[in-house]
Design a protein around this motif. Structure first.
Motif, PDB file in Angstrom:
ATOM      1  N   ARG A 245      69.707  45.435  28.236  1.00  0.00           N
ATOM      2  CA  ARG A 245      71.046  45.797  28.657  1.00  0.00           C
ATOM      3  C   ARG A 245      70.974  46.584  29.951  1.00  0.00           C
ATOM      4  N   PRO A 246      72.119  46.687  30.673  1.00  0.00           N
ATOM      5  CA  PRO A 246      72.102  47.481  31.898  1.00  0.00           C
ATOM      6  C   PRO A 246      71.566  48.872  31.651  1.00  0.00           C
ATOM      7  N   GLY A 247      70.576  49.274  32.457  1.00  0.00           N
ATOM      8  CA  GLY A 247      69.950  50.585  32.273  1.00  0.00           C
ATOM      9  C   GLY A 247      68.595  50.491  31.607  1.00  0.00           C
ATOM     10  N   ARG A 251      65.183  44.956  34.171  1.00  0.00           N
ATOM     11  CA  ARG A 251      66.301  44.788  35.085  1.00  0.00           C
ATOM     12  C   ARG A 251      66.463  43.357  35.599  1.00  0.00           C
ATOM     13  N   VAL A 254      68.384  41.371  33.151  1.00  0.00           N
ATOM     14  CA  VAL A 254      69.777  41.801  33.085  1.00  0.00           C
ATOM     15  C   VAL A 254      70.578  41.193  34.219  1.00  0.00           C
ATOM     16  N   LEU A 255      70.028  41.238  35.423  1.00  0.00           N
ATOM     17  CA  LEU A 255      70.740  40.712  36.576  1.00  0.00           C
ATOM     18  C   LEU A 255      70.926  39.206  36.480  1.00  0.00           C
ATOM     19  N   ARG A 302      80.633  48.584  36.873  1.00  0.00           N
ATOM     20  CA  ARG A 302      79.341  48.668  36.203  1.00  0.00           C
ATOM     21  C   ARG A 302      78.423  47.537  36.661  1.00  0.00           C
ATOM     22  N   ASP A 305      77.292  48.274  40.209  1.00  0.00           N
ATOM     23  CA  ASP A 305      76.274  49.313  40.222  1.00  0.00           C
ATOM     24  C   ASP A 305      74.897  48.733  39.894  1.00  0.00           C
ATOM     25  N   GLN A 306      74.864  47.826  38.925  1.00  0.00           N
ATOM     26  CA  GLN A 306      73.583  47.211  38.580  1.00  0.00           C
ATOM     27  C   GLN A 306      73.037  46.374  39.736  1.00  0.00           C
ATOM     28  N   LEU A 309      71.636  48.795  42.311  1.00  0.00           N
ATOM     29  CA  LEU A 309      70.345  49.340  41.900  1.00  0.00           C
ATOM     30  C   LEU A 309      69.226  48.320  42.104  1.00  0.00           C
ATOM     31  N   HIS A 310      69.557  47.048  41.877  1.00  0.00           N
ATOM     32  CA  HIS A 310      68.551  46.005  42.065  1.00  0.00           C
ATOM     33  C   HIS A 310      68.196  45.850  43.551  1.00  0.00           C
TER      34      HIS A 310
END
Length: 323
Positions: A245-247, A251, A254-255, A302, A305-306, A309-310
């Motif tokens: 999951r996100p977080g 990663r 998730v993406l 959200r 944001d992911q 971060l990637h």
């Protein structure tokens, strides 16, 4: 008058969204009437209406057996070539004849069911929303039948870009109290992907406009539900396990699961795009509580944001100290 209906909403099972011409081909249910097409403010196509004759008891919460005869209207809509909806609805007058009339009488009144005698508005509205009993009128079956017909179209490759679940929305619009405008009395999330909506509208409100409003509610509820499940890692996307999951550390997985949302869903949020002006205020109730758009914007942020971060590792590389 009492107006009731049911809607099916699902992701169109095709890898690429349909363009306007393909949408018209998919929704061409009748040779004698054209598909309604619109490109502003978003790509939208709506099929001609079809009629289904019925002669059966109405659902009733108090057990009363009220027989009605007439026709149910069914139609389909496609938004941005990606989200397919089929709906069926009917209108009931307060009273009807004591005897059945020839079919010609009902055919010139499309979408109207005439009850035998006086109609118990509240009991029938409750019965429709609760689902009724075996043998009662079930407009959901009519919407299902139209959906099944469309999903067999040769245009569809049945390779959707993401996994999702269809939703059902049942609605009943009762007459508003004298001097009052439209109001949303209840919006309920039930089990098995079912939603129920109870409205009050002025008696002169067009049934088709009420159906458009409920289509809009069903569309945005489906979008919100699908995005919530995608972010929760529930059987969507590329099979990402719940731990990704996100977080969580995984990663890239998730993406990969979130990318279909960016490509196919995020641009579809446009409440009240085609809702009649006199019914548009009903959306305000959903914006107040539970807050449809607030929740949608939070989910979209959200996702962004992911993605941000990637992108950080590609823009900033740590330099290991020299030995």
């Amino acid at each position: 008058m009492l107006v009731c209906g049911e809607i099916r909403t699902c992701l169109l099972p095709t890898r690429q969204a349909l363009d306007i011409r393909a949408a018209a081909q998919l929704l061409g249910l009748r040779a004698d009437e054209r598909v309604l097409l619109s490109e502003r403010p978003n790509l939208y196509a709506r099929s001609p209406e079809t009629l289904t004759g019925v002669d059966c008891p109405l659902p009733s919460a108090n057990g009363a057996r009220v027989r009605a005869v007439g026709t149910v209207v069914a139609r389909a809509a496609l938004t941005e070539g990606r989200v397919l909806q089929t709906s069926a609805y009917f209108r009931l007058p307060a009273t009807g004849p004591d005897q059945r009339r020839p079919w010609g009488h009902y055919l010139v009144r499309p979408g109207v069911l005439e009850p035998f005698g006086k109609l118990p508005h509240e009991a029938v509205a409750h019965g429709v929303l609760d689902g009724g009993r075996h043998g009662d009128l079930d407009v959901g079956l009519i919407a299902d039948g139209l959906l099944t017909r469309l999903l067999r179209h040769p245009l569809l490759d049945h390779c959707p870009p993401l996994r999702s679940r269809p939703t059902r929305l049942r609605w009943a619009a009762l007459p508003a109290h004298p001097g009052e405008g439209p109001s949303l009395e209840r919006f309920t999330l039930a089990e098995d992907e079912l939603r129920t909506v109870r409205l009050r509208v002025p008696e002169d409100t067009d049934s088709a406009e009420i159906a458009v409003l409920c289509d809009d509610l069903a569309l945005h509820d489906w979008l919100l539900t699908t995005l919530v499940r995608m972010l929760d890692g529930i059987a969507l996307g590329s099979g990402t396990p719940p731990r990704s999951r996100p977080g969580a550390p995984e990663r890239p997985a998730v993406l990969a699961a979130l990318r279909p949302a960016v490509d196919h869903l995020l641009h579809l949020w446009m409440p009240r795009a085609r809702v009649a002006a006199e019914l548009a205020p009903l959306w305000e109730a959903l914006e107040e509580r539970p807050g449809f758009t607030r929740q949608w914007l939070a989910l979209v942020q959200r996702i962004r944001d992911q993605l941000a971060l990637h992108a950080i590792p590609a823009l900033y590389r740590e330099v290991e100290p020299a030995p």
